[in-house]
Motif scaffolding. Structure first.
Motif, mmCIF file in Angstrom:
data_model
loop_
_atom_site.group_PDB
_atom_site.id
_atom_site.type_symbol
_atom_site.label_atom_id
_atom_site.label_comp_id
_atom_site.label_asym_id
_atom_site.label_seq_id
_atom_site.Cartn_x
_atom_site.Cartn_y
_atom_site.Cartn_z
ATOM 1 N N ASN A 3 73.063 71.431 -7.344
ATOM 2 C CA ASN A 3 73.537 70.186 -7.314
ATOM 3 C C ASN A 3 73.499 69.808 -9.072
ATOM 4 N N TYR A 4 73.633 69.266 -8.897
ATOM 5 C CA TYR A 4 74.108 69.226 -10.935
ATOM 6 C C TYR A 4 73.033 67.635 -11.280
ATOM 7 N N THR A 5 71.937 67.276 -11.803
ATOM 8 C CA THR A 5 71.147 66.808 -11.861
ATOM 9 C C THR A 5 71.011 66.154 -13.194
ATOM 10 N N SER A 6 71.748 66.283 -14.348
ATOM 11 C CA SER A 6 71.995 65.825 -15.342
ATOM 12 C C SER A 6 72.934 64.938 -15.689
ATOM 13 N N SER A 7 72.590 64.065 -16.983
ATOM 14 C CA SER A 7 73.311 63.132 -17.867
ATOM 15 C C SER A 7 75.370 63.490 -17.925
ATOM 16 N N THR A 11 77.133 60.743 -21.892
ATOM 17 C CA THR A 11 75.823 59.843 -22.327
ATOM 18 C C THR A 11 74.865 60.946 -23.164
ATOM 19 N N SER A 12 75.521 62.011 -22.561
ATOM 20 C CA SER A 12 73.930 63.222 -23.924
ATOM 21 C C SER A 12 74.674 63.356 -24.827
ATOM 22 N N GLN A 16 72.150 62.006 -27.828
ATOM 23 C CA GLN A 16 72.192 63.337 -28.913
ATOM 24 C C GLN A 16 72.057 63.107 -30.622
#
Length: 102
Positions: A3-7, A11-12, A16
């Protein structure tokens, strides 16, 4: 399946960029420390003016590359002599669009 669990990409990329993050936080009335955004073009044109403005902020100062992680390209500046070096070195780490070599 993992599963994809990142921003997301947007957003990233926004978070950044330290300058964009600061603007966004300020728009939501979240206090941030005083800072001065300097891009490489402005630095080349107005070094003395920028150094005078930074002098008013007092030492020590933190100098950070705008578009890199939280610990790479970060310098704690304790003297005026270190400041010039730290700014120039931070630009070497900053891979932002405004600093791309053409």
């Amino acid at each position: 399946k993992v599963n994809y669990t990142s921003s997301g990409v947007y957003t990233s990329s926004v978070f950044q960029n330290k300058y964009c993050t600061k603007l966004l936080l300020n728009d939501f009335e979240i206090n941030t420390i005083n800072s001065k955004y300097i891009n490489e073009g402005l630095w080349k044109e107005s070094k003395e003016k920028i150094l005078q403005e930074l002098d008013k902020m007092g030492l020590p100062l933190m100098v950070k590359a705008n578009n890199l992680g939280s610990s790479i390209g970060v310098f704690k500046v304790k003297t005026k002599e270190e400041l010039y070096w730290a700014i120039n070195t931070a630009f070497k780490y900053d891979k932002g669009e405004h600093n791309a070599k053409k």
